[in-house]
Design an enzyme around this catalytic site. Structure first.
Site, mmCIF file in Angstrom:
data_model
loop_
_atom_site.group_PDB
_atom_site.id
_atom_site.type_symbol
_atom_site.label_atom_id
_atom_site.label_comp_id
_atom_site.label_asym_id
_atom_site.label_seq_id
_atom_site.Cartn_x
_atom_site.Cartn_y
_atom_site.Cartn_z
ATOM 1 N N HIS A 1 -7.734 -9.471 27.950
ATOM 2 C CA HIS A 1 -7.571 -8.571 26.799
ATOM 3 C C HIS A 1 -8.833 -8.569 25.947
ATOM 4 O O HIS A 1 -9.542 -9.568 25.871
ATOM 5 C CB HIS A 1 -6.361 -8.957 25.944
ATOM 6 C CG HIS A 1 -6.345 -10.388 25.507
ATOM 7 N ND1 HIS A 1 -5.937 -11.403 26.330
ATOM 8 C CD2 HIS A 1 -6.686 -10.978 24.336
ATOM 9 C CE1 HIS A 1 -6.022 -12.552 25.687
ATOM 10 N NE2 HIS A 1 -6.492 -12.327 24.476
ATOM 11 N N PHE A 2 -9.049 -7.430 25.320
ATOM 12 C CA PHE A 2 -10.101 -7.278 24.322
ATOM 13 C C PHE A 2 -9.429 -7.145 22.960
ATOM 14 O O PHE A 2 -8.490 -6.366 22.809
ATOM 15 C CB PHE A 2 -10.948 -6.023 24.583
ATOM 16 C CG PHE A 2 -11.877 -6.157 25.759
ATOM 17 C CD1 PHE A 2 -11.428 -5.912 27.045
ATOM 18 C CD2 PHE A 2 -13.207 -6.510 25.581
ATOM 19 C CE1 PHE A 2 -12.274 -6.037 28.128
ATOM 20 C CE2 PHE A 2 -14.067 -6.635 26.666
ATOM 21 C CZ PHE A 2 -13.593 -6.391 27.939
ATOM 22 N N HIS A 3 -9.927 -7.897 21.986
ATOM 23 C CA HIS A 3 -9.510 -7.728 20.599
ATOM 24 C C HIS A 3 -10.376 -6.630 19.978
ATOM 25 O O HIS A 3 -11.600 -6.623 20.168
ATOM 26 C CB HIS A 3 -9.762 -8.997 19.792
ATOM 27 C CG HIS A 3 -8.990 -10.197 20.243
ATOM 28 N ND1 HIS A 3 -7.859 -10.630 19.603
ATOM 29 C CD2 HIS A 3 -9.199 -11.060 21.277
ATOM 30 C CE1 HIS A 3 -7.399 -11.719 20.211
ATOM 31 N NE2 HIS A 3 -8.194 -12.004 21.222
ATOM 32 N N GLN B 1 -9.156 -18.845 24.247
ATOM 33 C CA GLN B 1 -8.128 -17.991 24.846
ATOM 34 C C GLN B 1 -6.757 -18.673 24.787
ATOM 35 O O GLN B 1 -6.633 -19.865 25.112
ATOM 36 C CB GLN B 1 -8.472 -17.670 26.306
ATOM 37 C CG GLN B 1 -7.518 -16.650 26.935
ATOM 38 C CD GLN B 1 -7.881 -16.274 28.374
ATOM 39 O OE1 GLN B 1 -8.747 -16.900 28.994
ATOM 40 N NE2 GLN B 1 -7.228 -15.262 28.898
ATOM 41 N N ASP C 1 -1.834 -6.487 17.605
ATOM 42 C CA ASP C 1 -1.729 -7.947 17.666
ATOM 43 C C ASP C 1 -0.707 -8.392 16.631
ATOM 44 O O ASP C 1 -0.770 -7.960 15.478
ATOM 45 C CB ASP C 1 -3.110 -8.564 17.379
ATOM 46 C CG ASP C 1 -3.167 -10.043 17.738
ATOM 47 O OD1 ASP C 1 -2.299 -10.807 17.257
ATOM 48 O OD2 ASP C 1 -4.070 -10.438 18.473
#
Ligand code: 5GP
Length: 143
Positions: free
Chosen positions: A105-107, A99, A36
């Site tokens: 997506h997964f953090h 969002q 990220d």
């Protein structure tokens, strides 16, 4: 209450196509993981499917089936690589839930006791730091 359709011009599709750079950590037939750019803690990475969906709400369950073992593998690697006490796995659906990029997506965020999380989508990290963190994660995956 309306939900917009999936827009395939989103930034994560550009990353998937290699049109904009990213610090990749893991890739397989179905999934990509990369750092990220505005990490909430050192080692914050994102796991995305190669198939387009806006978020979890409209995702094909078969896509989720491929993703979750990868999320688990990366959470374990992140905990090891960053000597973390725990790992946040987070996933937001629609603006009301936080969002900001509309491709599922997964953090995955390693956490240490007593270290507060930085704000979501806060400050851009130095590219050299992100490259080093991606390398640490790849090394942990390979170990
Ligand atoms: P969301 O708010 O949709 O759950 O999370 C989107 C995440 O994508 C944020 O944590 C944000 O920092 C990250 N992000 C936004 N633009 C980019 C980008 O161009 N590259 C990367 N690697 N991450 C991004």
């Amino acid at each position: 209450m309306t939900t917009q359709a999936y827009d395939e011009n989103n930034i994560f599709v550009k990353i998937l196509k290699g049109e904009i750079p990213s610090h990749k950590v893991y890739e397989d037939e179905h999934t990509l993981a990369f750092m990220d750019v505005m990490p909430q803690a050192p080692g914050h990475l994102l796991v995305i499917p190669k198939t387009g969906s806006r978020n979890l709400l409209d995702a094909d369950p078969a896509v989720l089936l491929n993703m979750v073992p990868v999320v688990q593998k990366l959470a374990v690697a992140a905990k090891q690589a960053f000597e973390a006490d725990g790992v946040v796995v987070a996933q937001f659906n629609e603006p009301a839930a936080g969002q900001t990029v509309f491709h599922l997506h997964f953090h995955v965020i390693p956490r240490r006791e007593g270290e507060p999380l930085k704000p979501h989508s806060g400050t851009m990290e130095d590219q050299g730091v992100l490259a080093a963190h991606a390398e640490k994660l790849r090394a942990a995956l390979a170990s």
